[in-house]
Enzyme design. Structure first.
Site, PDB file in Angstrom:
ATOM      1  N   SER A 104      57.139 123.911  36.290  1.00  0.00           N
ATOM      2  CA  SER A 104      56.023 124.430  35.473  1.00  0.00           C
ATOM      3  C   SER A 104      54.690 124.240  36.215  1.00  0.00           C
ATOM      4  CB  SER A 104      55.991 123.788  34.085  1.00  0.00           C
ATOM      5  OG  SER A 104      55.583 122.446  34.151  1.00  0.00           O
ATOM      6  N   HIS A 127      51.458 112.497  39.914  1.00  0.00           N
ATOM      7  CA  HIS A 127      52.341 111.501  39.299  1.00  0.00           C
ATOM      8  C   HIS A 127      52.013 111.438  37.811  1.00  0.00           C
ATOM      9  CE1 HIS A 127      55.087 108.138  39.358  1.00  0.00           C
ATOM     10  NE2 HIS A 127      54.265 107.551  38.499  1.00  0.00           N
TER      11      HIS A 127
HETATM   12  C1  GAR Z   1      55.716 116.404  36.394  1.00  0.00           C
HETATM   13  O1  GAR Z   1      55.395 115.747  35.183  1.00  0.00           O
HETATM   14  C2  GAR Z   1      55.314 115.565  37.581  1.00  0.00           C
HETATM   15  O2  GAR Z   1      54.180 114.764  37.360  1.00  0.00           O
HETATM   16  C3  GAR Z   1      56.536 114.691  37.749  1.00  0.00           C
HETATM   17  O3  GAR Z   1      57.619 115.565  37.529  1.00  0.00           O
HETATM   18  C4  GAR Z   1      57.230 116.522  36.542  1.00  0.00           C
HETATM   19  C5  GAR Z   1      57.644 117.907  37.062  1.00  0.00           C
HETATM   20  O4  GAR Z   1      57.441 118.879  36.082  1.00  0.00           O
HETATM   21  N1  GAR Z   1      56.558 114.109  39.075  1.00  0.00           N
HETATM   22  C6  GAR Z   1      57.003 112.877  39.308  1.00  0.00           C
HETATM   23  O5  GAR Z   1      57.464 112.167  38.431  1.00  0.00           O
HETATM   24  C7  GAR Z   1      56.889 112.421  40.768  1.00  0.00           C
HETATM   25  N2  GAR Z   1      57.036 111.006  40.875  1.00  0.00           N
HETATM   26  P1  GAR Z   1      57.520 120.433  36.456  1.00  0.00           P
HETATM   27  O6  GAR Z   1      58.773 120.630  37.273  1.00  0.00           O
HETATM   28  O7  GAR Z   1      57.584 121.147  35.136  1.00  0.00           O
HETATM   29  O8  GAR Z   1      56.277 120.783  37.239  1.00  0.00           O
END
Ligand code: GAR
Length: 190
Positions: free
Chosen positions: A14, A105
């Site tokens: 996303s 993060h």
């Molecule tokens: C996000 O919330 C990002 O901050 C987290 O993964 C999610 C991905 O969401 N990242 C971590 O935890 C890295 N340590 P998305 O695939 O919908 O963008």
């Protein structure tokens, strides 16, 4: 000169999609490719929908990233943006892109960072610790997990009624609101 961004993503994507859309309308930078360590990452579908080239690299390619580096060169990549990327970035890339690899993060680092702290795990830990607030941290990547220089943080309240899912939703809203424009600020401040 318009800068070229490569996004690395492992999951839903996303954030990757918000970043693609943000820069579609700008002449400061553009997303030129999306790479993943997961062949089934939905991030790859989202990128294809916007006609962005995608590439899956299996785990062993990230350990010895010769092909990844070659691809980044082919695309003339200036910046790497991690958007839910769950592998450690290879040292060779950190050396090739000093202060040009940006991560998000889903917590207020230095708390709730480090190995194993990603996505849901982070929100569960924040709720278990009865924190009153959480948030997002956008930072440069260096050799240690989640320890590079902070670029931006934003906070949200954690209510006693929050679940990992409801907190994830609040965090995603903050991420979508701030990640694309913070990346752009980094790029134009160079
Ligand atoms: C996000 O919330 C990002 O901050 C987290 O993964 C999610 C991905 O969401 N990242 C971590 O935890 C890295 N340590 P998305 O695939 O919908 O963008």
């Amino acid at each position: 000169m318009r800068k070229n961004i490569a996004i690395f993503a492992s999951g839903s994507g996303s954030n990757a999609e918000k970043i693609i859309l943000h820069f579609n309308a700008k002449n400061t930078a553009q997303v030129v490719c999306v790479f993943s360590n997961k062949s089934e990452a939905y991030a790859l579908n989202r990128a294809k929908k916007h006609n962005i080239p995608t590439q899956f690299f299996p785990f062993k390619e990230w350990r010895t990233p010769t092909n990844i580096i070659q691809k980044l060169k082919d695309f003339n990549v200036d910046y790497i943006v991690l958007a839910g990327f769950l592998l450690k970035v290879p040292q060779a890339l950190i050396h090739l892109y000093p202060n040009r690899i940006i991560n998000i993060h889903p917590a207020l680092l230095p708390k709730y960072g480090g190995k194993g702290m990603y996505g849901e795990n982070v929100h569960k830990a924040v709720i278990e610790a009865k924190e009153k607030e959480s948030g997002i941290t956008i930072h440069f990547i260096d050799e240690d997990y989640d320890k590079g220089t902070t670029i931006f943080q934003a906070k949200c309240k954690v209510l006693p009624t929050d679940t990992p899912e409801s907190l994830a939703e609040k965090i995603h809203k903050l991420e979508h609101q701030y990640y694309p424009k913070t990346i752009e600020e980094v790029i134009i401040s160079e």
